[in-house]
Design an enzyme around this catalytic site. Structure first.
Site, PDB file in Angstrom:
ATOM      1  N   LEU B 382       0.854  -1.191   0.000  1.00 11.50           N
ATOM      2  CA  LEU B 382       0.000   0.000   0.000  1.00 11.50           C
ATOM      3  C   LEU B 382       0.891   1.242   0.000  1.00 11.50           C
ATOM      4  O   LEU B 382       1.706   1.421   0.901  1.00 11.50           O
ATOM      5  CB  LEU B 382      -0.912  -0.005   1.219  1.00 11.50           C
ATOM      6  N   ASP B 434       1.926  -3.060   5.726  1.00 11.30           N
ATOM      7  CA  ASP B 434       0.985  -2.754   4.651  1.00 11.30           C
ATOM      8  C   ASP B 434       1.250  -3.603   3.422  1.00 11.30           C
ATOM      9  O   ASP B 434       0.916  -3.228   2.323  1.00 11.30           O
ATOM     10  CB  ASP B 434       1.067  -1.256   4.305  1.00 11.30           C
TER      11      ASP B 434
END
Lengths: 367, 775
Positions: B382, B434
């Site tokens: 991400l 992430d």
């Protein structure tokens, strides 16, 4: 010779006792008018009886038998006792025998019977001292012409019948007659006393048993079959040992013309029946009267014609229709050359032959 | 040995023994019964035999009596000898047998003997009814009557045995020939002997069958015969005539043999049937349920079923056991599920955790190897998550991760995937922080991984929106495939990771497939990274300066300081190459510090050479990391090097500016208050709207070289002037980078650009190489 017994049962079961009770139960006087004749049935012309009854005003009563054994038993039972039987008609061997033991009256003692001397001389000795020749004939076979197309010629037909006849054959139950076919075929004396010959004949006859329908006299058998109305097809009689003249009664019985009679090549028995008066008859005079009447040629001719059996009286024969005179089954010509007569037997042979016929019948019944 | 077998071994001997005992007992009792029955049967047969014999003797008596009554006999005895009386007697005897049909006799004879008082009696009459009319008086019968005469009795009864094995019952009388009564004087001339002999045919047949049936010894002895026998019976036939029948043991044995065989066969059959029924019942009601329980347990252990079924079970031990197992397993399963969950799932997102991804991927690779299929590893990172985390806090960050995990799970649902033959199976997992992964197995269609990737990307159309708001987060996706890109998860993971970085380099929110070229560049990147970590900064880094010319007087107003790296191992490495690497591996702060420190340190030297103060423009890449720290350091440095703050210009990239949070803005404001200049660098490379930019707290905007080149094209030229004016109107000075010609310089000057920078004015040069005389 018509040896027919319409009430055979009576005679076989009622023999002596009947006759004796008969004699005691009827007052003498009431019977004086009735002459009693011991005879085969249909063997005495009703026409002649009627003529005599009309002429004399007396009656004739007949008692019938259907076999020699039966007859003999009755006669033996009577012995020398008083009897109601006045006249006996029996074969040429029984007559002298019963005469010898005193049952019969000697012909010499016959009174006012001139006609008996009309009988041809050649028959003189046959019935001996105790009887007068009555009628004569032969032994052969009666057959149904619809089942046996050509007349049998040999006694062998009884032993090796065509399949159709097997089981439809009638045999005679008589001490001489029973073994006669086997003895004829073996070219033996039918009156033989030789046990070995008899044994051979017995064994041969035994082999014929499967083909035999009955030992009952053909007329008796046919009569009982008529009376029972429906005899099954397998119980029908096609061929039977018979005495000449039987075919006439058989046809009469069955209401047809199918029955024929013939003698066979190996030989025949020429028999003679004799008429005799019982020694103890209480109506001897009446008996003589009847005998003299019976032996008048025209009555003898009529009697012979009605019985469809040959008369021993030429004078009577000449009064008969030509067709009858020429009927070879009644008056055989050549056959007589090959004929044998019944001859008297000794006791042992008689008992033996009795045992043989009994055994054959017993074996036949047990099949 | 399983329970069924054990039941077999336990039941069979017991049942067998029971049957053995029962059938033996049955046999013994049956044997006794049969012996009794046989004795009774023999008794009956003997009775029948005796009865038959007595019937014959009665028959003989009656027959003789009847004959005595017969007139033919009376006539025979009383009259003179003649054949007629003999035949008549024969006829009478024959007829009389007809009246005794129930007493079948194959041989019956009647004899009359005369002259019995003389030395040689005369057999006067013999008549036999049999199949042989020629038979004579047998020697036996002759002896019989002779001994009768000798006995001086008037009547006698006897049984005469013939040499041929047959026999005759004889009954004899001596009577007076006239009266047929017993004579007063037997020796009288009138006495005559009558003998009736009857073969008792039926009796003889019965006797014969009796002997055949029993294989018995039969004897007429008047004393007990000395035989061995199983049982014996005797028939009393008459005075002194006893018939012994000894049945041998072998007869009974023979009778019992089939009984024994039947009992054995029936017992065996019953034994098998009973054993089978018992075993069946044991199996059905005892071992069966246990087996079923065991098989259910196996199924449960092998995960073929969830738990043991407890429907349709009884309340017996097995049922209770089953229930207990059910309860136990239920608890175990719950615990197991929980443990498994903990072991396999990431607690935050409930996606597979790294260790399970490992396991799963290893399985997938193994399976693909066997089935000749492909496995794809999709690596998702991400972008800017850290920013969200920092700005909105961990709660929001965690929530975002959870929301993303949920959407990822539904986005990669295999049923939604276009596929040709076989359903690929995509399972998402969380690697760390992430970083997420999707392992796709069973791939036959090479486009599947990309489809999945695109689907993931589509979650970030305009940042990431979920119930906590919209966030400027995107995803960079790298994809590697087995077997093309590696045989192990480690390889695939590394390669997908690399591809992901490539995607990031490609401008974020994009997909990159791992490739050889990528591998090469990654190696290079790794080398650079390694060197960056291990380098001697002071020896290998050096600074160059790019003049910044003010258009108002066409003089150098300052310099943009640029970092250069000459690696002894890698040679010259361009900043375009190493700066992003350094940024990514967390070295930018260190580099920024080095640049800032050295540039500040050299400021005095350059000022001296230049002879005046000037604007030193420093690129700050690390600003986004720790703004406060940087701010303090900058303030310290200018104090240390005695540099007026307005002489320091801090350049930040356009992208970063846009992404700046309010906090960052405050920081920039702070720097500006301290006198620092703030410039937005590389304008025109991103897609930020100018209007949006000008709202930021900056002093200057620097148009990127590529942007200007495009803007200088004739068709676009008209917009450049108004753009500069717009910046001016917002209080922003405008600098144009990449000026290479005089014409360009003059044009840009004409439209009002404040500063120009480019090769036309001088290439970046080391401090010692700067030809300051030109400025």
């Amino acid at each position: 010779m018509i040896r027919y017994l319409s009430w055979e049962k009576t005679i076989t079961t009622c023999t002596l006792a009947c006759l004796i009770s008969f004699s005691f139960s009827y007052p003498r006087n009431s019977l004086a008018d009735t002459l009693v004749v011991f005879n085969w049935e249909d063997y005495l012309s009703d026409e002649v009886i009627a003529r005599w009854e009309k002429k004399s005003g007396h009656k004739i009563k007949q008692i019938y038998y259907d076999g020699n054994e039966n007859r003999d038993s009755v006669l033996v039972a009577i012995g020398n006792d008083t009897t109601e039987i006045d006249i006996l008609i029996a074969d040429e061997t029984a007559t002298p025998s019963f005469g010898t033991i005193g049952t019969l009256l000697s012909v010499n003692a016959y009174e006012s019977t001139p006609n008996i001397h009309l009988v041809d001389k050649k028959w003189d000795k046959v019935c001996g001292a105790y009887g007068v020749p009555y009628l004569w004939g032969t032994l052969g076979v009666a057959y149904r012409s619809d089942k046996v197309t050509s007349a049998p010629t040999s006694w062998d037909i009884l032993f090796n019948p065509p399949p159709l006849l097997s089981g439809h054959i009638g045999w005679l139950d008589e001490s001489i007659d029973t073994l006669a076919p086997a003895l004829f075929l073996a070219n033996n004396d039918i009156n033989t006393r030789d046990p070995d010959t008899l044994r051979a004949a017995f064994e041969k006859t035994k082999r014929a048993l499967p083909h035999i329908l009955t030992f009952q006299y053909s007329l008796s058998y046919l009569d009982s079959s008529v009376r029972q109305i429906s005899k099954p097809a397998e119980k029908e009689l096609y061929l039977a040992m018979s005495y000449s003249g039987d075919q006439d009664s058989l046809n009469e019985q069955s209401g047809t013309d199918l029955w024929q009679y013939t003698t066979l090549d190996e030989g025949t028995i020429s028999w003679v029946d004799c008429l005799a008066v019982l020694k103890n008859s209480s109506r001897k005079a009446l008996a003589f009267d009847f005998i003299n009447f019976l032996y008048q040629p025209e009555n003898a001719a009529q009697n012979s014609l009605d019985a469809y059996t040959a008369t021993p009286m030429s004078q009577a024969k000449s009064l008969q229709p030509i067709d009858f005179q020429n009927d070879s089954t009644v008056y055989p010509g050549d056959t007589l050359d090959r004929s044998q007569p019944y001859l008297p037997m000794d006791n042992a042979t008689a008992v033996l032959r009795r045992r043989i016929t009994s055994t054959l019948e017993k074996l036949h019944e047990s099949k | 040995m399983n329970l069924n077998k054990r039941a077999l071994f336990l039941i069979i001997p017991v049942v067998f023994l029971s049957f053995l005992v029962a059938s033996s007992a049955f046999y013994w009792s049956l044997e006794k019964t049969i012996r009794g029955l046989e004795e009774n049967r023999l008794e009956l047969a003997i009775t029948e035999l005796t009865t038959s014999f007595h019937q014959y003797s009665t028959f003989a008596e009656s027959y003789l009596e009847a004959t005595l009554q017969n007139t033919a006999l009376r006539r025979f005895l009383s009259s003179q000898d003649s054949q007629y009386k003999q035949v008549s007697l024969g006829t009478a005897i024959t007829k009389a047998t007809g009246k005794f049909k129930h007493h079948r006799s194959d041989r019956l004879s009647f004899l009359i003997v005369d002259h019995i008082n003389m030395e040689k009696p005369k057999e006067q009459f013999f008549f036999e009814i049999s199949d042989d009319p020629f038979s004579n008086l047998s020697s036996g019968l002759r002896r019989d009557y002779e001994s009768f005469i000798a006995s001086n009795n008037s009547r006698v009864w006897g049984y005469t045995q013939e040499p041929d094995g047959t026999g005759k019952i004889t009954t004899s009388r001596i009577v007076d020939r006239i009266t047929l009564f017993e004579p007063t004087d037997i020796a009288s001339n009138n006495s005559v002997l009558l003998q009736l002999a009857v073969e008792p045919t039926r009796y003889l047949e019965l006797k014969k069958s009796l002997i055949e049936t029993y294989q018995a010894d039969i004897s007429y002895n008047k004393v007990l015969p000395n035989n061995s026998y199983a049982f014996r019976n005797k028939a009393y036939l008459g005075p002194g005539e006893v018939l012994f029948i000894d049945v041998p043991e072998s007869y009974l044995t023979e009778r019992l043999l089939p009984v024994r065989a039947t009992i054995i066969l029936v017992s065996i059959a019953l034994f098998f049937v009973s054993a089978l029924i018992l075993l069946h019942l044991v199996k059905r009601y005892i071992t069966g349920p246990i087996e079923s329980l065991e098989s259910q347990l196996s199924n449960v252990v092998d995960q073929h079923q969830d738990n043991i079924s407890i429907s349709h079970i009884g309340n017996d031990e097995v049922g209770r056991l089953q229930r207990t197992f059910h309860k136990l397993y239920g608890e175990l399963a719950t615990a197991y599920k929980r443990t498994k969950q903990l072991a396999e799932r990431d607690p935050l997102t409930q996606l597979h955790n790294m260790s399970y991804i490992h396991e799963q991927a290893a399985n997938a690779i193994e399976e693909a190897r066997e089935k000749d299929e492909c496995v794809a590893l999709i690596y998702i990172d991400l972008d800017n998550f850290k920013f969200v985390n920092d700005k909105y806090g961990h709660d929001v960050g965690d929530a975002l991760l959870q929301a993303f995990a949920a959407r990822l799970s539904s986005a990669v649902r295999s049923e939604d995937l276009v596929c040709s033959k076989k359903m690929p199976l995509a399972s998402p997992g969380r690697i760390a922080g992430d970083e997420f992964s999707v392992v796709v197995r069973g791939i036959h269609d090479a486009t599947v991984p990309e489809q999945i990737g695109k689907r993931v990307l589509s979650l970030f159309k305009e940042g990431f929106h979920f119930d906590k708001g919209q966030f400027p987060v995107s995803a960079s996706i790298g994809i590697s495939m087995y077997p093309a890109d590696g045989d192990t998860l480690a390889e695939l993971l590394a390669n997908a990771d690399n591809a992901m970085y490539q995607a990031k380099d490609n401008g974020k929110n994009s997909i990159a497939f791992y490739s050889k070229e990528l591998a090469t560049s990654m190696r290079r990147r790794m080398e650079i990274e390694h060197e960056l970590h291990n380098m001697d900064t002071d020896k290998e880094f050096y600074l160059v300066y790019m003049p910044l010319v003010a258009t108002k007087n066409n003089s150098v107003d300052g310099f943009e300081v640029l970092l250069r790296w000459n690696s002894p191992k890698l040679g010259f490495v361009g900043p375009d190459e190493f700066v992003p690497i350094a940024e990514r591996c967390g070295l930018f702060e260190k580099i920024d510090n080095w640049v800032t420190e050295n540039a500040m340190r050299q400021y005095a030297q350059l000022k001296e050479s230049l002879g005046r103060d000037f604007k030193l423009s420093i690129n700050l890449s690390s600003a986004q990391l720790n703004l406060n720290l940087i701010g303090h350091r900058l303030i310290e440095l200018i104090k240390q090097h005695k540099i007026p703050s307005h002489c320091i210009q801090l350049e930040m990239t356009e992208t970063l500016s846009v992404e700046f949070s309010r906090q960052a803005n405050q920081f920039l404001e702070l720097l500006r208050e301290q006198g620092f200049n703030v410039a937005i660098d590389d304008f025109g490379t991103g897609h930020t709207a100018l209007l949006q930019l000008v709202e930021y707290p900056a002093d200057m905007i620097k148009f990127d070289k590529t942007f200007v080149e495009k803007a200088m094209e004739p068709t676009n030229r008209a917009m450049l002037g108004p753009l500069v004016s717009l910046c001016h109107s917002q209080g922003l000075k405008v600098t144009v980078e990449g000026v290479e010609t005089k014409e360009m310089a003059s044009y840009l000057t004409d439209i009002g650009c404040d500063y120009l920078q480019g090769y036309y004015f001088g290439k970046p040069a080391k401090l010692e190489d700067l030809k300051l005389e030109n400025f």
